[in-house]
Design a protein around this motif. Structure first.
Motif, PDB file in Angstrom:
ATOM      1  N   THR A   1      20.244   3.009  13.195  1.00  0.00           N
ATOM      2  CA  THR A   1      21.624   3.015  12.475  1.00  0.00           C
ATOM      3  C   THR A   1      21.392   3.346  10.965  1.00  0.00           C
ATOM      4  O   THR A   1      22.484   4.162  10.494  1.00  0.00           O
ATOM      5  N   ALA A   2      20.692   2.164  10.413  1.00  0.00           N
ATOM      6  CA  ALA A   2      20.542   2.514   8.915  1.00  0.00           C
ATOM      7  C   ALA A   2      20.227   3.983   8.567  1.00  0.00           C
ATOM      8  O   ALA A   2      20.811   4.389   7.621  1.00  0.00           O
ATOM      9  N   GLN A   3      19.289   4.622   9.253  1.00  0.00           N
ATOM     10  CA  GLN A   3      18.850   5.902   8.768  1.00  0.00           C
ATOM     11  C   GLN A   3      20.057   7.037   9.060  1.00  0.00           C
ATOM     12  O   GLN A   3      20.189   7.817   8.191  1.00  0.00           O
TER      13      GLN A   3
ATOM     14  N   ALA B   1      22.076  -9.082   8.430  1.00  0.00           N
ATOM     15  CA  ALA B   1      22.955  -7.937   8.103  1.00  0.00           C
ATOM     16  C   ALA B   1      21.845  -7.115   6.990  1.00  0.00           C
ATOM     17  O   ALA B   1      21.052  -7.773   6.405  1.00  0.00           O
ATOM     18  N   ILE B   2      22.252  -5.780   6.994  1.00  0.00           N
ATOM     19  CA  ILE B   2      21.674  -4.745   5.777  1.00  0.00           C
ATOM     20  C   ILE B   2      22.767  -4.535   4.899  1.00  0.00           C
ATOM     21  O   ILE B   2      23.817  -4.297   5.385  1.00  0.00           O
ATOM     22  N   ARG B   3      22.777  -4.829   3.794  1.00  0.00           N
ATOM     23  CA  ARG B   3      23.590  -4.318   2.566  1.00  0.00           C
ATOM     24  C   ARG B   3      23.002  -3.271   1.762  1.00  0.00           C
ATOM     25  O   ARG B   3      21.834  -3.312   1.387  1.00  0.00           O
TER      26      ARG B   3
ATOM     27  N   THR C   1      29.422   0.873  10.346  1.00  0.00           N
ATOM     28  CA  THR C   1      29.289  -0.006   9.265  1.00  0.00           C
ATOM     29  C   THR C   1      30.252  -1.014   9.654  1.00  0.00           C
ATOM     30  O   THR C   1      31.331  -0.770  10.169  1.00  0.00           O
ATOM     31  N   ASP C   2      30.143  -2.313   9.043  1.00  0.00           N
ATOM     32  CA  ASP C   2      30.956  -3.131   8.994  1.00  0.00           C
ATOM     33  C   ASP C   2      31.740  -3.587   7.798  1.00  0.00           C
ATOM     34  O   ASP C   2      32.701  -4.009   7.846  1.00  0.00           O
ATOM     35  N   GLU C   3      31.329  -2.971   6.624  1.00  0.00           N
ATOM     36  CA  GLU C   3      31.980  -3.192   5.413  1.00  0.00           C
ATOM     37  C   GLU C   3      31.866  -1.782   4.619  1.00  0.00           C
ATOM     38  O   GLU C   3      30.528  -1.363   4.649  1.00  0.00           O
ATOM     39  N   VAL C   4      32.894  -1.311   3.888  1.00  0.00           N
ATOM     40  CA  VAL C   4      32.566  -0.098   3.074  1.00  0.00           C
ATOM     41  C   VAL C   4      33.625  -0.320   1.677  1.00  0.00           C
ATOM     42  O   VAL C   4      34.665  -0.890   2.178  1.00  0.00           O
ATOM     43  N   SER C   5      32.989  -0.393   0.605  1.00  0.00           N
ATOM     44  CA  SER C   5      33.715  -0.582  -0.426  1.00  0.00           C
ATOM     45  C   SER C   5      33.054   0.572  -1.566  1.00  0.00           C
ATOM     46  O   SER C   5      31.930   0.769  -1.648  1.00  0.00           O
ATOM     47  N   TYR C   6      34.068   0.930  -2.436  1.00  0.00           N
ATOM     48  CA  TYR C   6      33.734   2.076  -3.441  1.00  0.00           C
ATOM     49  C   TYR C   6      34.639   1.816  -4.879  1.00  0.00           C
ATOM     50  O   TYR C   6      35.737   1.441  -4.848  1.00  0.00           O
TER      51      TYR C   6
ATOM     52  N   ALA D   1      27.629  -2.316   4.461  1.00  0.00           N
ATOM     53  CA  ALA D   1      27.109  -3.445   5.357  1.00  0.00           C
ATOM     54  C   ALA D   1      27.043  -3.141   6.593  1.00  0.00           C
ATOM     55  O   ALA D   1      28.027  -2.876   7.248  1.00  0.00           O
ATOM     56  N   PHE D   2      25.962  -3.433   7.370  1.00  0.00           N
ATOM     57  CA  PHE D   2      26.385  -3.407   8.946  1.00  0.00           C
ATOM     58  C   PHE D   2      25.250  -4.695   9.511  1.00  0.00           C
ATOM     59  O   PHE D   2      24.264  -4.938   8.814  1.00  0.00           O
ATOM     60  N   ARG D   3      25.768  -5.213  10.606  1.00  0.00           N
ATOM     61  CA  ARG D   3      25.111  -6.180  11.267  1.00  0.00           C
ATOM     62  C   ARG D   3      23.912  -5.780  11.907  1.00  0.00           C
ATOM     63  O   ARG D   3      23.855  -4.691  12.348  1.00  0.00           O
TER      64      ARG D   3
END
Length: 159
Positions: free
Chosen positions: A57-59, A92-94, A134-139, A151-153
């Motif tokens: 997922t991260a990749q 999670a990974i941020r 992803t669970d969160e996206v901000s810019y 971020a994703f769980r």
């Protein structure tokens, strides 16, 4: 530092004051360096004990984001710096991706409707993939720099 003397990729693993592991990667945005940066990130996360499913997922998410930076933000600049910070929390990974390329259109992270696959588009799925995985996206765009945070769980937290 000039482009000629800047190392291809800089990487540093640190343990933060909060106990979380952080992987920092800095490189000049071009296709070959992006592939190597993705490999370094994957191996770093693997060293942090992230499961293979969560690594995939991260990749995939990071590949979409970094390719967008290279193709769009730095379309006219093959020497633009890309800074990545991956923080492994308990569940999670941020990630924070910073570049000084062109801003995103409207200075907001895209949130498109999925393209119609019947039309067999060649592209246009990247942000749909990023948003779905992803669970969160901000810019934000600050002082001439793009700062994308995601971020994703983690689904397998037995590390």
């Amino acid at each position: 530092m000039s482009a000629e003397t800047f190392p291809q990729i800089r990487c540093e693993e640190v343990v933060r004051e909060d106990g979380c592991q952080e992987l920092r990667v800095l490189y000049r945005g071009c296709g070959a360096a992006t592939r190597e940066a993705l490999h370094i990130m994957t191996e770093g996360l693997r060293d942090f004990g992230i499961s293979e499913a969560d690594l995939q997922t991260a990749q995939q998410v990071m590949a979409e984001i970094l390719n967008n930076v290279v193709e769009h933000a730095y379309a006219d600049n093959l020497n633009g710096l890309i800074e990545i910070r991956l923080i492994c929390e308990a569940s999670a990974i941020r990630a924070q991706i910073i570049d000084a390329g062109r801003p995103m259109p409207g200075e907001v992270a895209p949130d498109p409707a999925p393209p119609n696959p019947a039309g067999m588009p060649e592209g246009g799925f990247g942000w749909c993939i990023i948003r779905a995985m992803t669970d969160e996206v901000s810019y934000v765009r600050e002082r001439g720099r793009n700062n994308l945070s995601i971020a994703f769980r983690l689904h397998d937290t037995g590390r």
